[in-house]
Design a protein around this motif. Structure first.
Motif, short mmCIF file in Angstrom:
data_model
loop_
_atom_site.label_atom_id
_atom_site.label_comp_id
_atom_site.label_asym_id
_atom_site.label_seq_id
_atom_site.Cartn_x
_atom_site.Cartn_y
_atom_site.Cartn_z
N VAL A 1 -13.43 41.77 -3.05
CA VAL A 1 -12.29 41.70 -2.14
C VAL A 1 -11.09 41.20 -2.94
O VAL A 1 -11.23 40.45 -3.91
CB VAL A 1 -12.55 40.75 -0.94
N GLU A 2 -9.92 41.63 -2.52
CA GLU A 2 -8.71 41.17 -3.18
C GLU A 2 -8.12 40.03 -2.36
O GLU A 2 -7.98 40.17 -1.14
CB GLU A 2 -7.71 42.33 -3.28
N ILE A 3 -7.84 38.92 -2.99
CA ILE A 3 -7.18 37.83 -2.28
C ILE A 3 -5.80 37.63 -2.90
O ILE A 3 -5.59 37.86 -4.08
CB ILE A 3 -8.01 36.51 -2.34
N TYR A 4 -4.85 37.29 -2.03
CA TYR A 4 -3.48 37.14 -2.55
C TYR A 4 -2.75 36.00 -1.88
O TYR A 4 -3.12 35.56 -0.78
CB TYR A 4 -2.69 38.46 -2.38
N GLY B 1 7.78 35.22 0.03
CA GLY B 1 7.80 36.66 -0.10
C GLY B 1 7.41 37.20 -1.47
O GLY B 1 7.21 38.40 -1.64
N GLU B 2 7.31 36.31 -2.46
CA GLU B 2 7.01 36.77 -3.82
C GLU B 2 5.53 36.56 -4.13
O GLU B 2 5.01 35.45 -3.99
CB GLU B 2 7.87 35.97 -4.81
N THR C 1 -10.31 29.86 -7.84
CA THR C 1 -9.01 30.55 -7.68
C THR C 1 -8.69 31.41 -8.89
O THR C 1 -8.98 31.03 -10.03
CB THR C 1 -7.88 29.53 -7.44
N PRO C 2 -8.11 32.59 -8.65
CA PRO C 2 -7.66 33.42 -9.77
C PRO C 2 -6.36 32.88 -10.37
O PRO C 2 -5.82 31.89 -9.91
CB PRO C 2 -7.46 34.80 -9.14
N LYS C 3 -5.87 33.56 -11.37
CA LYS C 3 -4.65 33.13 -12.06
C LYS C 3 -3.44 33.13 -11.12
O LYS C 3 -3.49 33.73 -10.04
CB LYS C 3 -4.36 34.06 -13.24
N GLY C 4 -2.40 32.43 -11.55
CA GLY C 4 -1.14 32.50 -10.82
C GLY C 4 -0.80 31.26 -10.01
O GLY C 4 0.19 31.24 -9.28
N ASP D 1 8.95 25.69 1.56
CA ASP D 1 8.42 26.97 1.07
C ASP D 1 7.43 27.55 2.07
O ASP D 1 6.74 26.80 2.77
CB ASP D 1 7.68 26.77 -0.27
N VAL D 2 7.35 28.86 2.12
CA VAL D 2 6.39 29.51 3.01
C VAL D 2 5.34 30.25 2.18
O VAL D 2 5.68 31.11 1.37
CB VAL D 2 7.09 30.50 3.97
#
Ligand SMILES: [Mg+2]
Ligand SMILES: [Mg+2]
Ligand SMILES: [Mg+2]
Lengths: 221, 221
Positions: free
Chosen positions: B143-146, B151-152, B189-192, B200-201
């Motif tokens: 699964v892709e998590i984001y 908004g970025e 957690t993945p990178k980023g 912040d939202v």
């Protein structure tokens, strides 16, 4: 006052104060903290008197740490007090606990900057006994706690030696995370910690004004 | 399948896997672990979608870490498997979670050999969304998590990148401490990862085969 098995089943976190007796800080070559120092043990590590022995995980150098424990009776959030009388309302009862510690696992974690959760969190690593009512234990800063291994006294000190008293402990914890009804707080261990191996017998207890408190006598293999 | 508020009220521990995506290990200048690496967050840090914003403690550099979470459905003790099919029975459902971290507090703890409990354990430091059923999320390793901030897109990766897959995670944890029904496991957690400040939202979610999963869309201030 909840019975001990209910205390175990209702507990969602065990919050432990570290480095809270000067001579214990020295014996582990640690720095004396400027503020209360704390960490979590999981509720799954709690061990009742009738649940059998502490299990030594293979390769683990297992140390005992006898501690006075508090059972929280009421939500504590953002408390700010140094007043003994003010915190009574938040304490439901007292217990005696052994904060079992995988000392070699903890030393490695400290060296590598890893979390302490494994060293402190193995199943059976938190034997508890009691509870004692607030009516019986009127001054938590004046009880003697002790632990013997195979009949020999290893730890025996009065809680008056705490570096940070209980109001300060609860205040500092509650500024980070809410203490909920049923949570347990362990208030730190005096000097004399050391290793036990499978087959050793730990006998622990508490004395109030020199008199043994029968409710918390604990014998753990 | 329990509703999210029941998941929160039944949870006794949140067990988190650290350093489980190679690029995230690199971005924090950490060593790649030889075995799953884990630590506790208190259940008191859980935050439901309708409970308001994440609260930044003063002086804390607060980082987000988006993670796939498992809700445990059945006791796991001393499990030893690498088999995806075998662990299904232990998982009740899936959630999406943000493992909020006081990065400066954690960096100081790592340097001094202190526990991570404070850095990871502040109230509101574990926003969760869901649950998603096992019928819907049939393969947790695909699964892709984001996570987006204002908004970025900051994090966006597939769980197939996990260094240690879920059977190994659950096996290793369960050899140290029992996982009980209702416990939550966050799988890393993945990178980023990066900082957020008040106002912040964060918008997070999950995609299965490119398709948005509505149950876990989460918006946290
Ligand atoms: Mg201790
Ligand atoms: Mg820790
Ligand atoms: Mg994390």
């Amino acid at each position: 006052m909840a019975a001990l098995n209910t205390i175990k089943s209702n507990c969602r976190k065990v919050m432990c104060i570290g480095r809270n007796y000067a001579d214990h800080v020295t014996e582990l070559n640690n720095q004396r903290p400027k503020q209360p120092f704390f960490f979590l043990k999981p509720a799954s590590s709690l061990l009742l008197p009738d649940e059998g022995p502490v299990l030594r995980p293979s390769g683990v150098n297992m140390h005992f740490e006898i501690e006075l424990g508090l059972v929280i009776g009421k939500t504590i959030r953002d408390l700010d007090t140094e007043d003994d009388a003010e915190i009574e309302q938040y304490i439901e009862s007292y217990i005696l606990a052994i904060d079992m510690t995988g000392r070699n696992v903890q030393e490695e974690a400290k060296k590598k900057g890893y979390p302490w959760s494994i060293a402190k969190g193995f199943d059976t690593f938190c034997p508890i006994a009691g509870p004692i009512s607030k009516e019986k234990l009127t001054d938590p800063h004046n009880v003697e706690i002790y632990l013997k291994v195979n009949g020999e006294t290893k730890q025996q000190d009065n809680t008056e030696l705490m570096l940070f008293r209980i109001p300060r402990q609860l205040s500092d914890i509650s500024k980070v995370m809410t203490l909920e009804k049923g949570d347990i707080v362990l208030t730190g261990t005096p000097k004399g910690v050391g290793p036990v191996v499978t087959g050793d017998v730990m006998e622990c207890g508490m004395r109030i004004n020199g008199k043994e408190v029968e409710e918390v006598k604990m014998r753990v293999e």
